[in-house]
Design a protein around this motif. Sequence first.
Motif, PDB file in Angstrom:
ATOM      1  N   VAL A  18      25.034  40.635  40.486  1.00  0.00           N
ATOM      2  CA  VAL A  18      25.586  41.983  40.369  1.00  0.00           C
ATOM      3  C   VAL A  18      26.276  42.169  39.024  1.00  0.00           C
ATOM      4  N   GLY A  19      26.928  41.101  38.542  1.00  0.00           N
ATOM      5  CA  GLY A  19      27.620  41.206  37.271  1.00  0.00           C
ATOM      6  C   GLY A  19      28.433  39.964  36.965  1.00  0.00           C
ATOM      7  N   TYR A  20      29.211  40.072  35.903  1.00  0.00           N
ATOM      8  CA  TYR A  20      30.047  38.960  35.444  1.00  0.00           C
ATOM      9  C   TYR A  20      31.460  39.475  35.197  1.00  0.00           C
ATOM     10  N   THR A  21      32.437  38.596  35.389  1.00  0.00           N
ATOM     11  CA  THR A  21      33.829  38.998  35.215  1.00  0.00           C
ATOM     12  C   THR A  21      34.668  37.765  34.912  1.00  0.00           C
ATOM     13  N   ASP A  22      35.997  37.904  35.037  1.00  0.00           N
ATOM     14  CA  ASP A  22      36.898  36.759  34.905  1.00  0.00           C
ATOM     15  C   ASP A  22      37.651  36.595  36.221  1.00  0.00           C
ATOM     16  N   GLY A  23      38.514  35.587  36.285  1.00  0.00           N
ATOM     17  CA  GLY A  23      39.179  35.269  37.535  1.00  0.00           C
ATOM     18  C   GLY A  23      40.098  36.354  38.060  1.00  0.00           C
ATOM     19  N   HIS A  24      40.587  37.234  37.176  1.00  0.00           N
ATOM     20  CA  HIS A  24      41.455  38.340  37.599  1.00  0.00           C
ATOM     21  C   HIS A  24      40.713  39.668  37.658  1.00  0.00           C
ATOM     22  N   VAL A  25      39.421  39.657  37.353  1.00  0.00           N
ATOM     23  CA  VAL A  25      38.555  40.853  37.393  1.00  0.00           C
ATOM     24  C   VAL A  25      39.160  41.991  36.568  1.00  0.00           C
ATOM     25  N   ARG A  26      39.578  41.656  35.342  1.00  0.00           N
ATOM     26  CA  ARG A  26      40.113  42.685  34.453  1.00  0.00           C
ATOM     27  C   ARG A  26      39.013  43.600  33.934  1.00  0.00           C
ATOM     28  N   ALA A  27      37.796  43.071  33.820  1.00  0.00           N
ATOM     29  CA  ALA A  27      36.635  43.855  33.416  1.00  0.00           C
ATOM     30  C   ALA A  27      35.428  43.297  34.140  1.00  0.00           C
ATOM     31  N   VAL A  28      34.469  44.163  34.452  1.00  0.00           N
ATOM     32  CA  VAL A  28      33.209  43.742  35.062  1.00  0.00           C
ATOM     33  C   VAL A  28      32.073  44.200  34.164  1.00  0.00           C
ATOM     34  N   TYR A  29      31.129  43.309  33.949  1.00  0.00           N
ATOM     35  CA  TYR A  29      29.936  43.620  33.171  1.00  0.00           C
ATOM     36  C   TYR A  29      28.755  43.557  34.117  1.00  0.00           C
TER      37      TYR A  29
END
Length: 350
Positions: free
Chosen positions: A337-348
């Motif tokens: 579905v996408g990529y993000t970081d551990g805090h989900v500050r941004a989703v690609y």
Amino acid sequence: MNEKILAHFAEQAMYCDMFGSPFTSQLIRAMSEDYQSGGPIAAQLEEWNTSPRADALALRLAGYFHHAVLVGREAALAAHYPSSLANWSIEDVWPLARALLEREPNAAAAFIRSAPQTNETRRSIALLAAFLRFADSWKGEVDMLEIGASAGLNMNWDLYTYQTKSWAWGAQGPVQIDTDWNGPPPPIADIAVRHRAACDLNPLDISDEHERLQLRSYVWPDQPERLARFDGAVALARETGVHVERADAAHWLAQKLSARADDAATIVYHSVFLQYPPREAREAIVDAILSAGARATERAPLAWVRLEPEALTDDARDSPRMVIDVTTWPGAKRRIVGYTDGHVRAVYAV
């Protein structure tokens, strides 16, 4: 001196800077200097012989200091924390934190035995995107199973209010979830949750003030939005009576999946969890899901939703990203579905 501990402190401080917590970053760097100079941090960690990185050791210690502030045990330290002083200085904070550690080494040792559980509610927006992918083709009822659920705050994902620059989902409620969404939005669909259950090896009981404050202590103290979101999610969870079973994820999941209903879909989900169980336990979890997938039918499909490190899901060893994906049965179809970081500050999204 354990070089792995120093490397872990440096890496975690870097991530805190990247994730917008200069306070936690500077606190960890002060801890690192104290460790190198043979101070109370060194005494505390003298017999730490497991992986500091896997143990999130720096966050255990940072959580200990924050917990002392939250429970009102250390008024002098609390007066210099970001919650009380906007212009905080680590030069003022660290001597007080260090003195606390010297006075109460046994309390610190007891606290850091527990792994951090942030139960980050913002991860729900990443999970929701995967749930919506599944709901785009499945219009029936859904039974939800969450593993590694901590205190269960993300069990209420469908009661949160989601808003991004390109899409929104959910009715107005006390918990507002946003992120910097990039790429195509997920399909917007209704999701009819029929049953929900969750487990954790060490669930924290949010009806107990001590355990609730322990959970809150792992949220970085200079991030008021995260703290407010946590408080709203806790209030909602107490209102709805969220319950997390104390159980080994592999055994619990195998039992739940073997008895799952044949008239609804089942979604198994987890977020930033799968890297923590030992390899044998992780393999047992995956085996339980794959076995249930092999038995799935069009009338009772199975979906497996993950928000986990790409290093684990796709063997991308140097990747810092988290992958959001959903695998569905019958057919074992995987969709990233996408990529993000551990805090989900941004989703690609992809």
